[in-house]
Design a protein around this motif. Structure first.
Motif, PDB file in Angstrom:
ATOM      1  N   TYR A  31       0.836  -1.193   0.000  1.00 40.56           N
ATOM      2  CA  TYR A  31       0.000   0.000   0.000  1.00 40.56           C
ATOM      3  C   TYR A  31       0.873   1.246   0.000  1.00 40.56           C
ATOM      4  O   TYR A  31       0.582   2.212  -0.709  1.00 40.56           O
ATOM      5  N   LYS A  32       1.965   1.215   0.770  1.00 43.78           N
ATOM      6  CA  LYS A  32       2.875   2.359   0.787  1.00 43.78           C
ATOM      7  C   LYS A  32       3.501   2.555  -0.587  1.00 43.78           C
ATOM      8  O   LYS A  32       3.651   3.684  -1.050  1.00 43.78           O
ATOM      9  N   ALA A  33       3.862   1.472  -1.247  1.00 39.22           N
ATOM     10  CA  ALA A  33       4.425   1.573  -2.597  1.00 39.22           C
ATOM     11  C   ALA A  33       3.389   2.146  -3.554  1.00 39.22           C
ATOM     12  O   ALA A  33       3.711   2.973  -4.412  1.00 39.22           O
ATOM     13  N   TYR A  34       2.137   1.723  -3.400  1.00 38.92           N
ATOM     14  CA  TYR A  34       1.053   2.256  -4.229  1.00 38.92           C
ATOM     15  C   TYR A  34       0.893   3.753  -4.006  1.00 38.92           C
ATOM     16  O   TYR A  34       0.786   4.522  -4.966  1.00 38.92           O
ATOM     17  N   GLU A  35       0.883   4.175  -2.751  1.00 39.40           N
ATOM     18  CA  GLU A  35       0.751   5.604  -2.441  1.00 39.40           C
ATOM     19  C   GLU A  35       1.929   6.389  -2.997  1.00 39.40           C
ATOM     20  O   GLU A  35       1.759   7.480  -3.535  1.00 39.40           O
ATOM     21  N   ARG A  36       3.135   5.832  -2.868  1.00 41.53           N
ATOM     22  CA  ARG A  36       4.317   6.518  -3.383  1.00 41.53           C
ATOM     23  C   ARG A  36       4.221   6.693  -4.894  1.00 41.53           C
ATOM     24  O   ARG A  36       4.508   7.764  -5.435  1.00 41.53           O
ATOM     25  N   GLU A  37       3.786   5.637  -5.582  1.00 39.48           N
ATOM     26  CA  GLU A  37       3.658   5.701  -7.041  1.00 39.48           C
ATOM     27  C   GLU A  37       2.581   6.702  -7.435  1.00 39.48           C
ATOM     28  O   GLU A  37       2.744   7.474  -8.383  1.00 39.48           O
ATOM     29  N   LYS A  38       1.485   6.692  -6.706  1.00 36.84           N
ATOM     30  CA  LYS A  38       0.387   7.629  -6.980  1.00 36.84           C
ATOM     31  C   LYS A  38       0.868   9.075  -6.795  1.00 36.84           C
ATOM     32  O   LYS A  38       0.600   9.937  -7.633  1.00 36.84           O
TER      33      LYS A  38
END
Length: 105
Positions: free
Chosen positions: A47-54
């Motif tokens: 989820y953190k990786a998703y937020e970072r990418e977003k």
């Protein structure tokens, strides 16, 4: 007396069978608990990786807009103002850097 000895032997036999099995179950519970913790941690990291990418996409778009504004300002300054040769060379170099950064995205 025979019954007491018989009970003791049966109890000893039961313990010798049950104790290793119980120990194995406790070990399995600890292993599965650790596995669940690892899975939960992986989900949080995903989820953190998703937020970072977003956020990277959003900030990339904002940076691109600012880059476009800087390019327009530099072009305007170079067209309208008479500049010293050193200053003009620095501004042209900065304009080239902005175009290069823009080409990467």
């Amino acid at each position: 007396m025979r019954t007491a000895l018989h009970r003791t032997l049966v109890f000893s036999l039961a313990l010798s069978v049950a104790l290793p099995a119980a120990t194995a179950l406790v070990g399995m519970d600890e292993a599965s608990a650790q596995s669940r913790k690892d899975e939960k941690k992986r989900q949080v990291l995903d989820y953190k990786a998703y937020e970072r990418e977003k956020n990277r996409e959003v900030y990339g778009e904002l940076a691109n807009e600012k880059r476009q504004e800087a390019i327009a300002q530099l072009k305007d300054i170079l067209k309208t103002q008479k500049l010293a040769p050193d200053t003009k060379a620095e501004m042209l170099m900065r304009l080239a850097e902005l175009y290069f950064e823009q080409s990467k995205y």
